[in-house]
Design a protein around this motif. Sequence first.
Motif, PDB file in Angstrom:
ATOM      1  N   GLY A 273       1.097  -1.103   0.082  1.00  0.00           N
ATOM      2  CA  GLY A 273      -0.033  -0.081   0.037  1.00  0.00           C
ATOM      3  C   GLY A 273       0.849   1.250  -0.037  1.00  0.00           C
ATOM      4  N   ARG A 274       2.125   1.129  -0.041  1.00  0.00           N
ATOM      5  CA  ARG A 274       3.029   2.398  -0.263  1.00  0.00           C
ATOM      6  C   ARG A 274       3.027   3.109  -1.205  1.00  0.00           C
ATOM      7  NH1 ARG A 274       6.165  -2.219  -0.019  1.00  0.00           N
ATOM      8  NH2 ARG A 274       7.541  -2.691  -1.630  1.00  0.00           N
ATOM      9  N   ASP A 275       2.863   2.288  -2.353  1.00  0.00           N
ATOM     10  CA  ASP A 275       2.878   3.046  -3.688  1.00  0.00           C
ATOM     11  C   ASP A 275       1.691   3.950  -3.958  1.00  0.00           C
ATOM     12  OD1 ASP A 275       2.947   3.711  -6.405  1.00  0.00           O
ATOM     13  OD2 ASP A 275       3.429   1.622  -7.210  1.00  0.00           O
ATOM     14  N   TRP A 276       2.055   5.207  -3.923  1.00  0.00           N
ATOM     15  CA  TRP A 276       0.818   6.054  -4.274  1.00  0.00           C
ATOM     16  C   TRP A 276      -0.006   5.958  -5.485  1.00  0.00           C
ATOM     17  CZ3 TRP A 276      -0.447   8.194   0.560  1.00  0.00           C
ATOM     18  CH2 TRP A 276      -1.520   9.108   0.703  1.00  0.00           C
ATOM     19  N   GLY A 277       0.984   5.538  -6.376  1.00  0.00           N
ATOM     20  CA  GLY A 277       0.306   5.672  -7.496  1.00  0.00           C
ATOM     21  C   GLY A 277      -0.946   4.545  -7.864  1.00  0.00           C
ATOM     22  N   GLU A 278      -0.697   3.488  -7.037  1.00  0.00           N
ATOM     23  CA  GLU A 278      -1.862   2.575  -7.099  1.00  0.00           C
ATOM     24  C   GLU A 278      -3.410   2.849  -6.614  1.00  0.00           C
ATOM     25  OE1 GLU A 278       0.850  -1.345  -5.479  1.00  0.00           O
ATOM     26  OE2 GLU A 278      -0.213  -0.421  -4.201  1.00  0.00           O
ATOM     27  N   GLY A 279      -2.933   3.980  -5.681  1.00  0.00           N
ATOM     28  CA  GLY A 279      -4.644   4.552  -5.305  1.00  0.00           C
ATOM     29  C   GLY A 279      -5.364   3.684  -4.678  1.00  0.00           C
ATOM     30  N   LEU A 280      -4.895   3.110  -3.825  1.00  0.00           N
ATOM     31  CA  LEU A 280      -5.649   2.407  -2.652  1.00  0.00           C
ATOM     32  C   LEU A 280      -6.300   3.279  -1.840  1.00  0.00           C
ATOM     33  CD1 LEU A 280      -3.300  -0.854  -1.895  1.00  0.00           C
ATOM     34  CD2 LEU A 280      -5.296  -1.154  -2.901  1.00  0.00           C
ATOM     35  N   ARG A 392      -1.321   3.101 -21.531  1.00  0.00           N
ATOM     36  CA  ARG A 392      -1.845   4.220 -20.940  1.00  0.00           C
ATOM     37  C   ARG A 392      -3.210   4.016 -20.458  1.00  0.00           C
ATOM     38  NH1 ARG A 392       1.662   5.745 -17.863  1.00  0.00           N
ATOM     39  NH2 ARG A 392       0.162   7.107 -17.070  1.00  0.00           N
ATOM     40  N   ARG A 393      -3.958   3.527 -21.481  1.00  0.00           N
ATOM     41  CA  ARG A 393      -5.527   3.338 -21.035  1.00  0.00           C
ATOM     42  C   ARG A 393      -5.946   2.227 -20.149  1.00  0.00           C
ATOM     43  NH1 ARG A 393      -5.830   4.011 -26.884  1.00  0.00           N
ATOM     44  NH2 ARG A 393      -6.169   1.881 -27.479  1.00  0.00           N
ATOM     45  N   ARG A 394      -4.953   1.283 -20.206  1.00  0.00           N
ATOM     46  CA  ARG A 394      -5.006   0.250 -19.263  1.00  0.00           C
ATOM     47  C   ARG A 394      -4.793   0.798 -17.759  1.00  0.00           C
ATOM     48  NH1 ARG A 394      -6.076  -4.875 -18.402  1.00  0.00           N
ATOM     49  NH2 ARG A 394      -4.876  -6.256 -17.214  1.00  0.00           N
ATOM     50  N   ILE A 395      -3.483   1.301 -17.638  1.00  0.00           N
ATOM     51  CA  ILE A 395      -3.182   1.962 -16.611  1.00  0.00           C
ATOM     52  C   ILE A 395      -4.140   2.670 -16.042  1.00  0.00           C
ATOM     53  CG2 ILE A 395      -1.537   3.705 -15.434  1.00  0.00           C
ATOM     54  CD1 ILE A 395       0.751   2.544 -17.390  1.00  0.00           C
ATOM     55  N   TYR A 396      -4.684   3.731 -16.659  1.00  0.00           N
ATOM     56  CA  TYR A 396      -5.968   4.565 -16.042  1.00  0.00           C
ATOM     57  C   TYR A 396      -6.943   3.948 -15.593  1.00  0.00           C
ATOM     58  CZ  TYR A 396      -3.113   8.451 -17.740  1.00  0.00           C
ATOM     59  OH  TYR A 396      -1.984   9.505 -17.955  1.00  0.00           O
ATOM     60  N   ASP A 397      -7.254   2.660 -16.548  1.00  0.00           N
ATOM     61  CA  ASP A 397      -8.527   1.911 -16.184  1.00  0.00           C
ATOM     62  C   ASP A 397      -8.437   0.999 -14.764  1.00  0.00           C
ATOM     63  OD1 ASP A 397      -9.633   2.787 -18.465  1.00  0.00           O
ATOM     64  OD2 ASP A 397      -9.411   1.075 -19.626  1.00  0.00           O
ATOM     65  N   ASP A 432      -1.613  -6.799 -12.190  1.00  0.00           N
ATOM     66  CA  ASP A 432      -2.102  -6.379 -13.493  1.00  0.00           C
ATOM     67  C   ASP A 432      -1.497  -4.795 -13.668  1.00  0.00           C
ATOM     68  OD1 ASP A 432      -3.030  -8.572 -14.112  1.00  0.00           O
ATOM     69  OD2 ASP A 432      -5.104  -7.869 -14.002  1.00  0.00           O
ATOM     70  N   LEU A 433      -1.771  -3.740 -12.620  1.00  0.00           N
ATOM     71  CA  LEU A 433      -1.237  -2.758 -12.634  1.00  0.00           C
ATOM     72  C   LEU A 433       0.367  -2.493 -12.580  1.00  0.00           C
ATOM     73  CD1 LEU A 433      -1.807   0.514 -12.611  1.00  0.00           C
ATOM     74  CD2 LEU A 433      -1.905   0.488 -10.042  1.00  0.00           C
ATOM     75  N   ARG A 434       1.038  -3.376 -11.774  1.00  0.00           N
ATOM     76  CA  ARG A 434       2.455  -3.180 -11.790  1.00  0.00           C
ATOM     77  C   ARG A 434       2.874  -3.599 -13.067  1.00  0.00           C
ATOM     78  NH1 ARG A 434       1.489  -4.963  -6.289  1.00  0.00           N
ATOM     79  NH2 ARG A 434       1.681  -6.991  -6.939  1.00  0.00           N
ATOM     80  N   HIS A 435       2.340  -4.692 -13.716  1.00  0.00           N
ATOM     81  CA  HIS A 435       2.791  -5.160 -14.968  1.00  0.00           C
ATOM     82  C   HIS A 435       2.644  -4.144 -15.971  1.00  0.00           C
ATOM     83  CE1 HIS A 435       2.233  -9.704 -13.761  1.00  0.00           C
ATOM     84  NE2 HIS A 435       3.427  -9.302 -13.337  1.00  0.00           N
ATOM     85  N   ALA A 436       1.410  -3.384 -15.988  1.00  0.00           N
ATOM     86  CA  ALA A 436       1.328  -2.485 -17.130  1.00  0.00           C
ATOM     87  C   ALA A 436       2.261  -1.238 -16.796  1.00  0.00           C
ATOM     88  CB  ALA A 436      -0.127  -1.784 -16.755  1.00  0.00           C
ATOM     89  N   THR A 437       2.470  -0.916 -15.553  1.00  0.00           N
ATOM     90  CA  THR A 437       3.615   0.285 -15.414  1.00  0.00           C
ATOM     91  C   THR A 437       4.788  -0.006 -15.449  1.00  0.00           C
ATOM     92  OG1 THR A 437       3.484  -0.196 -12.819  1.00  0.00           O
ATOM     93  CG2 THR A 437       1.813   1.638 -13.848  1.00  0.00           C
ATOM     94  N   GLN A 438       5.189  -0.874 -14.879  1.00  0.00           N
ATOM     95  CA  GLN A 438       6.658  -1.372 -15.054  1.00  0.00           C
ATOM     96  C   GLN A 438       6.834  -1.846 -16.529  1.00  0.00           C
ATOM     97  OE1 GLN A 438       7.202  -4.184 -11.836  1.00  0.00           O
ATOM     98  NE2 GLN A 438       6.650  -2.860 -10.204  1.00  0.00           N
ATOM     99  N   GLY A 439       6.156  -2.618 -16.917  1.00  0.00           N
ATOM    100  CA  GLY A 439       6.453  -3.187 -18.460  1.00  0.00           C
ATOM    101  C   GLY A 439       6.514  -1.831 -19.333  1.00  0.00           C
TER     102      GLY A 439
END
Length: 462
Positions: A273-280, A392-397, A432-439
Amino acid sequence: MASIEQVIRERMCSGCGACQFAAPDLFRMEENADGYLQANKISDAEEPAELRRICPFSGERLSETVIAERQWPDLPVNSQIGRHARSIVCHATDEKLRMAGGSGGLVTWIALELLRRGLVDGVLHVQPVSTHASTPAGRLFNYSVSTSAEEVRAGSKSRYYSVTLADVLTEIRSRPGRFAVIGVPCFITAARLLVEEGQIERDRVPYMIGLVCGHMKSRYFADYLAWQKGVTPGTLDGFDFRQKLLDRPASNYGFRLHTPDRDEVYPMKSVRGRDWGEGLFKLPACEYCDDVLAECADAAIGDAWLPGYVADPRGTNVAVIRHPDIVAIIAEEQGRSLHVEDVSVEAVIRSQRSGLRHRREGLAHRLARRAAEGLWIPEKRVSPALAKGRLRRRIYDLRLKIANESNAMFADAVKAGDLNVFEKRMDPILRDLRHATQGGYIKIMLRKGLQHYRRLRHRLGR
């Protein structure tokens, strides 16, 4: 145009409390099942049209651009950070004050200076419950009025927790004096709208200090961090979201939890939960906000996430100053109680690049998704447009899915008494979000490496 009732139905209420303050017989701020405060209509009476002009998520209110132009018509304007008189990085020279703050101590420093110089009689800001006896039971933080330097200092640091201005604004309505308001961008916008509509006299709130905002969190964020350390939800009696760790960079801070039996500090890197970009635990309304640099505030203050500053674990602020009084106070104290360096507007933008992208390109994408589904679209300063590229669309979704579902999923885990209920349901989405952003990051780095290799071959070929 949307009514406040529709804003609530569409989950776009951020809990500012302007509607309750203006119409306490119609609306009341209450914590919902997802762990954050929102307005609820408590009467069958018709909603007056003028109320829509004070809600920061209503399409009938003035935009941040218009409000800022009215406040500071002579200041230059930038599409990313708004109006600006001076942009700086700074920190308090008082080490005790600096260490007590979330970053460099500038928010508290300004509040103290306004109070010391007699420019205000009190400060409206978020306090721990232990310093404010009238806070409702079960809550860790709430807005209160501080009238002494000691009380102001007790309100230092960031509070990633759902709060409301409703009660504290009602409190100052019946007491004399001038007050500074400290808050996140949408709360500052709400306060400005209340002034514009004559609900608050302008000279009662002569200064508004904005906090640079990535997004707001529900109360479940503190519970989630603590639960990972064996503290079950509902047993916390205090929480510090920004505990400075002096053996590492400012960005690698920790948190401190308090229970009747424990008072312990942990690095944020030791928990999920430390990654602010995840938006938890993000409030859904935050996905439809386009204000990062508190464009309606007299000063907007955040973390200086910039090379050369982030390495200092004591913290450094980046700030956009707009009010001439605050500009003058900083100039007078520069080199004395405040260490100040001027930076470019571009540097301020770089320090908040991720948040700005999410609130510009990402917001346009989310609006386009709503339009395609035939849903109501809030009026914002960006036009609906799908993000370019599938990645980018996948990350935002995925971020939107996390914001919409994480609070409810955590509530289910609390009911079950099992944190794994939350983890099992959220892990696939987060993965899935980590794969999208890190990929995406890896592809960018590979592309840059290939470009560098080609340039090097070209030079050697000469």
